[in-house]
Design an enzyme around this catalytic site. Structure first.
Site, PDB file in Angstrom:
ATOM      1  N   THR A  53       0.853  -1.188   0.000  1.00 31.56           N
ATOM      2  CA  THR A  53       0.000   0.000   0.000  1.00 31.56           C
ATOM      3  C   THR A  53       0.885   1.233   0.000  1.00 31.56           C
ATOM      4  OG1 THR A  53      -1.602  -1.251   1.283  1.00 31.56           O
ATOM      5  CG2 THR A  53      -1.906   1.123   1.208  1.00 31.56           C
TER       6      THR A  53
ATOM      7  N   LYS B 281      -7.292   0.975  -2.876  1.00 35.07           N
ATOM      8  CA  LYS B 281      -6.796   0.210  -1.723  1.00 35.07           C
ATOM      9  C   LYS B 281      -6.883   1.058  -0.446  1.00 35.07           C
ATOM     10  CE  LYS B 281      -4.270  -2.504   0.918  1.00 35.07           C
ATOM     11  NZ  LYS B 281      -4.850  -3.628   1.630  1.00 35.07           N
TER      12      LYS B 281
ATOM     13  N   LYS C 223      -0.681   5.445   9.341  1.00 38.46           N
ATOM     14  CA  LYS C 223      -0.019   5.803   8.069  1.00 38.46           C
ATOM     15  C   LYS C 223      -1.011   5.722   6.904  1.00 38.46           C
ATOM     16  CE  LYS C 223       1.718   3.059   5.423  1.00 38.46           C
ATOM     17  NZ  LYS C 223       2.300   1.872   4.798  1.00 38.46           N
TER      18      LYS C 223
END
Lengths: 294, 294, 294, 294
Positions: D84, D160, D229
């Site tokens: 990711t 995503k 994050k």
């Protein structure tokens, strides 16, 4: 902003060199008695070098770039950063100058351009004590008062960002209660008078309350995307320190919706239009203008 | 609050009858020169009848109940509601008194108990113009200034609730930036001085900033559950008018978490402890005290 | 909803009396074999009396009013409330029936009108164990499955409100990511397929995702103001229990802005239009229709 | 994650070279039949080069660094990024590879480590059509299904990040209703069963609902700071596209408070503890453990 500050320094009798990426912009200052520096390094060849630039990237380029200001600054020289930069960049600049035996002081200012011209800025400085003491005559020449924040330069940036965030809280809260009372049939002028003549009698309510009342958003004192940038910087600082700021999150979304809806070229206070609009109230002609959504 | 107001009315030479559900509480006022009324209806047998009560339910019971104040009030008599009641109740009282040829004026006040004692309240009145004019000597006896809000009594309640909401926005925003700057190593006193001596130089920042700084939450000027109640009332008014208030929602959750965590008997400003706590900072001894969570 | 349930009870061979404030509305049921009750009290003269009504006020009026349902219900009789009522009212009804030696069971249902017609409702019941056991044949006739929530009737209302709140969280979160990915140039159909065929393969995502994709908001399964009402009820319950619900606050503001902007006669899922609109995206023709803002 | 994927590729008969900054970590794969690459460039000397790395910085270093993977990749070679990464980095990688006549495909996967081992990942790919078609055998060897998102690689990253954000919405909403119903005396197991056997019968509710119920936060499937994050990355993408995401803002503050309170080494779902805690409920032993606040 930088121009007004430089002019006041010249007027106070300081010897001033000025560098601008677009030299024509420095002309008026040169007329006023400043010397033109052709590179940042040349501007750095002075005991004190002040930067007042749009954003982090500009400061990095001018200070640390090739032929940059730090290259000209002698050991013991002081770099004073007066624009609103990120806490992280202030920490990096501090290390960078230390490695060169130079001194870094962050001294961001509070005040809109009119205040700068009138020597009415509030200066918030952080860094080495002796350096701040030595800078007194500089700060006196440009502002009405100095607040010493702490020993780490980035602390002044943190406080400056916190202050700008607090202003946005005032704008949002005023926008919400103006929408509420207006829908309840109360003239916003009455609400404004009541507030600013009682508990809320501070410049921040008077200045921004007036702008909201008069929908004076086309007059750009501080551009909306810069407001978003400062919101991002305060949230980055908050993330680094693990501090949740729920009000900042609300304001961030107001800024984003403002840009999405084509208000990006208005004054930063124009995010107040979102509360008005969400209440189903007319937000005036600006939105239906020529601006196209981003 | 009601006691201080009544005392000032007596002191200004007005003829005052006083009713309290607990007659002993009226004793000091009787000593000062007021007459004791044994029922709300008796207190109502005057040209002007003032209520200053804890909440909507108390006002309803005292005014509209059996042998209630409205039953004593003559046609043409004025009922002045000075406590913070809901917009909906104000609208209902207006109809109720109209049906009886009585006049209803809402005149909620801004100011903590000390201000009431010192005749420094700000009075915000709405309703019939002539009635408000006739009430001038009353308002002059108890406050420093009168703001006339509009012709519908409930508008004064709406503005009062908006004002209280604005205070909570100040508390939350201060709590957030104190948490942020404190974690960044800056003394909150410095932040407080900077703010209150520059853009934010209003009583609201000075009063609440000081309370936050000194964590003076045990000294209850206005109880936390009453703060939650006013938040609920402003949100009810906002719902009736279809006005979203995102900042009010944040504050509401702060109040609820405060009660959930056992801070319900502190001053309403104690919801500021939530921002401190969410930042992982120590919130001082109050939480670990004897209070048990609700 | 009530009609479909009654029809299934008749079809399952139960003897059913039916009361509706507008008797004409009961006609089809009478045709199907139900007996018409002329007053709520008459409908109450049965071992089990079921209410399925629009809101708290309607339940109060029908059950506790003069000649109300409780007046007809014998000692030992069971009142089953199947609509979504407040936790506070459920607690009051419980006491009210107890005082009359009657039994109160709350049994709100999950499912849209189609599910009611198809006997596919999910029933969530709380209250006296033996009463719930006795009600089994009733629940079997109208739903596909019974969930017993607890011994206090209002607990079923709390869970029902929590469930409706969870649906609104799905709607808002889908609206946000559709706006995000759509602005990033990704077709929402692809995002929908990806989600509903992987981790998010539940009816709630399929049903509401489809509605959002097709902007099918004019087809009102559950009216938007009822969605706001349920949001208010869950927040009232949360306040009584001192539980902050930040997601519910966001959704509330979406509902309010929707009503303010004239979407009040659309399906409750139409509050999703706010996320779309805040992203500067076109929200389709509904807004520009004939609806006028409240 | 990377290990499980590589193992499945080897098992499917692909010729696999493997590079890990800590070569010992690649040993098991070499045993299984993979060839050890000593530099990223060496790993790049293949028709297809896959990266599965912790964050943007790692991808930049491995791909664009000196002796990096791109230096080894031939013209026409395909770089597939499966971790990711940010939308901005994906856009930069796309340009970077284009300049070298290489092809960049972003193909992030959904699934926890167990799913990777069991070839049950969901792969979402975006980029050049022909390249994605050519990669089919690779995707088939590691996942159960491929979703093609669009023609710009960064679109897969955006989707995503949106998916991960949607998971956090499920966690927060479950945490809120568990807190609410638990304080109302309803066993959370009953609420869990009701939800997951009706409208909310998707893996995401079953998996995270179970973790919340059992407070299984010490078992780290995905570390909390990585959750923060990804929240930051989705908000950065949203900012670049001017899309407000109010739910993401709430979740962000939950993550920050979690780190501030010492929960940073728990599973990312542990931010659910904040809703529990704000309701005044006991959050179990983890908080009082050995973790020290950051």
């Amino acid at each position: 902003m930088g121009g007004a500050i430089a002019r006041n320094l010249v007027a106070a009798g300081h010897r001033v060199s000025v560098y601008n990426r677009t030299p024509a912009r420095a002309e008026a200052l040169v007329q006023a008695g400043a010397r033109l520096a052709l590179t940042p390094a040349e501007a750095g060849r002075n005991p004190v070098a002040i930067t007042m630039l749009a954003d982090d990237a500009a400061v990095e380029a001018i200070v640390m770039g090739e032929d940059g200001m730090a290259a000209g600054l002698a050991a013991g020289g002081i770099h004073v950063s007066m624009s609103t930069i990120s806490v992280a960049l202030a920490d990096r600049l501090d290390s960078y100058h230390r490695e060169r035996d130079q001194i870094f002081v962050a001294a961001p200012v509070f005040g809109r351009p009119e205040a700068a011209a009138a020597r009415k800025l509030f200066v918030t400085a952080a860094g080495n004590d002796a350096a701040i003491a030595a800078l007194r005559p500089v700060f006196d020449a440009i502002g009405q008062r100095l607040f010493v924040i702490g020993g780490r330069p980035s602390q002044a940036c943190l406080v400056k960002l916190a202050g700008n965030f607090l202003i946005t809280c005032v704008i949002e809260s005023l926008a919400e209660i103006f929408a509420l009372t207006r829908k309840g049939g109360v003239a916003s002028e009455i609400v404004f008078d009541l507030l600013t003549e009682t508990l809320f009698s501070a410049p921040v309510y008077k200045i921004y309350g007036k702008i909201l009342l008069e929908e004076r958003f086309e007059e750009v004192g501080f551009a909306l995307p810069l407001g978003l940038k400062d919101n991002r910087l305060v949230q980055q600082a908050a993330e680094a320190l693990s501090v949740p700021l729920p009000f900042a999150a609300i304001v961030r979304d107001r800024f984003l919706a403002s840009i999405a809806k084509g208000d990006g070229d208005l004054d930063w206070s124009a995010f107040a239009r979102r509360a008005t609009e969400d209440a189903g109230l007319d937000i005036g002609p600006a939105e239906n203008g020529t601006r196209s959504p981003s």
